[in-house]
Design an enzyme around this catalytic site. Structure first.
Site, PDB file in Angstrom:
ATOM      1  N   SER A  15      20.870 -28.654   7.409  1.00  0.00           N
ATOM      2  CA  SER A  15      20.403 -30.008   7.741  1.00  0.00           C
ATOM      3  C   SER A  15      20.450 -30.955   6.551  1.00  0.00           C
ATOM      4  CB  SER A  15      18.981 -29.947   8.300  1.00  0.00           C
ATOM      5  OG  SER A  15      18.092 -29.442   7.307  1.00  0.00           O
ATOM      6  N   HIS A  53      25.897 -23.836  -3.671  1.00  0.00           N
ATOM      7  CA  HIS A  53      24.730 -24.468  -4.302  1.00  0.00           C
ATOM      8  C   HIS A  53      24.903 -24.539  -5.823  1.00  0.00           C
ATOM      9  CE1 HIS A  53      21.875 -25.078  -0.999  1.00  0.00           C
ATOM     10  NE2 HIS A  53      22.385 -23.989  -0.455  1.00  0.00           N
TER      11      HIS A  53
END
Length: 176
Positions: A15, A53
């Site tokens: 999200s 990440h």
């Protein structure tokens, strides 16, 4: 030191929580950005997510110190410096790592003692978690146990937080 700010960010998988959290912390003008990672590269998908990440943080205009801490969150305390900005990603992964290996009452107590300590040492603590409670309760006992603990922990985190955000489709909604 004055009590640091606590920020809680939740939302569904993919999200935009991590990116939002990273950008939020980078705006805070902290002494040092510390990324506390709870993920363990147990399969190809998780290896890819962790690498993505890491690459994202490498491309930011600030440096990040990374602490790999899949369990025993209290073990990060010796590495935290006065005035740090901390991003912990994420509570749901950490809880999955802890759930079957410990006395959960003891784990929860250690978690909130750690957060309390950090709030008096760090300038900002940003905690990311997945929203897994939008679904009906599972018929599987282990999943129900997980839902119980994550719901309980989320409620306490939001109660302590200065700000609470929910992410959806890359957009943030501030609840607190």
């Amino acid at each position: 030191m004055v009590r640091g700010k606590l920020v809680f960010i939740t939302g569904g998988v993919r999200s935009g929580k991590s990116s939002f959290a990273e950008h939020y912390l980078m705006k805070e003008q902290v002494k040092r950005n510390v990324y506390v990672a709870s993920g363990v590269a147990v399969d190809g998908e998780m290896k890819e997510r962790i690498k993505r990440h890491q690459n994202d943080r490498e491309n930011y205009p600030v440096e990040w110190a990374t602490i790999e801490q899949p369990r025993y969150i209290e073990q990060i305390l010796p590495y935290i410096q006065e005035g740090d900005g901390i991003l912990w990603d994420c509570v749901t992964t950490w809880l999955a790592n802890e759930l079957y290996n410990n006395d959960m009452e003891k784990v929860e107590k250690a978690l909130f003692e750690t957060i309390e300590y950090l709030m008096h040492k760090a300038k900002v603590i940003v905690i990311v978690s997945n929203e897994v409670l939008d679904e009906p309760l599972s018929k599987y006992e282990s999943v129900v146990l997980y839902q119980k603990w994550i719901g309980r922990i989320h409620q306490q985190l939001v109660a302590k937080a200065d700000h609470a955000f929910e992410m959806e489709y890359g957009l943030s909604h501030q609840w607190k």
